[in-house]
Design a protein around this motif. Sequence first.
Motif: not given
Lengths: 99, 648
Positions: A50, A52-54, A56
């Motif tokens: 989660x 990490x995706x934020x 990106x």
Amino acid sequence: MKETLFVDKSLFYVFKKTITYNIMGDSMYLDECVLEKEYKIKDMKDFPLKLRLFELGFLKGATIKPILESPFKNPRAYLIKGSVFALRNEDAHFISVIE
Amino acid sequence: MKKIALVGNPNVGKSTIFNALTKSKEHTGNWTGKTVEVSSSIFKYKDEEYQIYDLPGTYSLRSNSKEEEVARDFISFHDVDITVVILDASLLERNLNLALQVLEITNKVIVVLNLMDEAKKEVDIDLKKLESYLNVDVIGMSAKNKKDLNHLKETIYHFKERSGYTFSYPRDVKHLVEFLDFKLDDWAKIRLLENDYEWIDKILLKYHIKKDVYLNKKLELLEEGYDADKFTLTMYKYFSSLCFFIASKVVKVKKTTSRKIDKILTHKVYGFIILFFFLLLILWITLSLSSYPTNLLLSFFTYLENKIFIKEFFFSNFFKSVFHVVTFVVSVMTPPMAIFFPLFSYLEELGFLPRIAFNLDACFKKCKSCGKQSLTMMMGLGCNAVGVMGARIMDSKKERLLSILTNVFMPCNGRFPTLITIFIMFFSFFNSNLFVSLLLALTIIFCILITLFISKLLSLTILKKDKSTFLLELPKFRKPNIISILKTSFLDKTLKVLKKAVKASFLAGIIIFVFSNVKINGNSLLIISSNLLDPFGHLLGVDGPILLALLLSFPANEIILPSLLMIYLNQNSLEVLGNDAIKEIFIMHGWDIKEAICFLILLLFHFPCATTLSIIHSEVKSIKWTFLSILIPLTVGILLAFFVNIIM
């Protein structure tokens, strides 16, 4: 419609379900999205990737487009903010989107 | 001397800039996670001298991968005079995040937008506007351009600290920060409120704050309903949206890149055909181009040897034997390497490798690993030691161990020549390079299958715990710079591996000399030990000399074939022979197809060579795993050979 509603409880259930369906109509999970179609991210559940995706750019409201499918259909790659990221479908299932 | 730190996203040309500034030769490539350690070097400009540090590539200072930790600790705790943040200009929206996070910690920053020439095709970036937003020096450049590099040096030379970006945090964040009344910068307080506990400990230590004081404060906050995880999330969201906000003001998109090539590369059918085709092509080119220079080198060294050892001198036999081994390894190894590495680097720089990982992830997932393992395996094709080091790109510890333990299953360049010779002698039904490369490609696929199988087995038994995840960027295709590829792959890879091989083969030369010259009861150690190994060898479908040759080649895989010949011929130095002569000798010693297959199996699956083993040990830092890295391939090889011996 209203009359039947009071008569038959199971029908009421069906009725309720249609309503939820209509409200949530276009909400789905990222792994169910169609290729080459644009979606907007609605929500993300808690899962290891989660944060990490934020970073990106997988933020609420961001436009995301599934553009590639690997030969085994999993993982798939998504275009977001100009870059392409591959995500497995089980991970993409934590992300809900709207059309 | 001023300290400069280079931070940047992975795959943005940070190492290229570092190399250009310091004129060193770090390897660069088009996929993430090249530098994991901080490499440093000195460069001079005018009258100033700078110590420059190349930090690992990261997307942010907040996440918790190894690279990010290294970069983050360096920026926050080493008193760096200038931090140069290098961003990919074409992906500014995402990459600005890193710049902002660095700006939160320090104002001594120069923001560099690299790859400007590529970005210009797709986006318009208003550098002036960005500079006014961020309030630090912003320059655009492309690392290949000399003028731009000088501009960067000028900027560094004339650097003056400016006020930097003023962060206006969300109200509840501000509130919490004010509540923590330590004498700290805002960024450090924010970190104390987040949920990265390792970093919190480091900050407490660095600024001499007692842990119980901090914990008491936190307890008070917890009573008021503060939640570390929620707070962290807020900060992530704040930074991400801030960065997209600024980017939206600065960047105008002209044209979006087409992903047509990707569609073909990841196609259900063509994807794999293309993959196989590339593999075949690389092997075929390597094969057909390398035999001529190898022969040239061999005859050159023979000529040299005749010149040097023209007279007998003290220990001349010993030196001759060692010279023989070393020059043989050099001439057999150099040409394939000098061809294979640039070809591979070309695909690497092009951005082809992440696509392979993407295609193959499903297979690896079945084996509880992730597609990135295929990248380390491909590096292993060049050299297992490189592959083991490359396993640092894996996200979880389990996957990293998996790819380290199984890397040796990929036949490295050192085993290629032997493989090829055996193929030509025993399996070449059509006399062409293409057919041999096809056999080689099939062998590699067999090795991949074995790797997958063993990975699965390992994750079902000793590496059970973690679940694997897969998040991989598919970068845009980049046109590789051929000259720089030739330069770096030769200087960095070929020469490096060659140096190691020379050292190893020197050692091997000494061992071989001792084994063949020390005699007990008229028989050399070589004969005695090969006789000892003989019964065991017969169980595996081979003979004693083969096993002994495998053992002797522990320093370097390249010398298997020559040492085998040496044992067969009962000589005391290596001899260079043509394929036909070798085949005759082999057949004289009872070789048939079955023995050749068993030999190939043992050649593919035995133990890692000395160099690889030492690197495995330094990577896993555990005797147990190092030992397993020997045991696993050895077991596989023995079982397979035993099995083949029984059924054939």
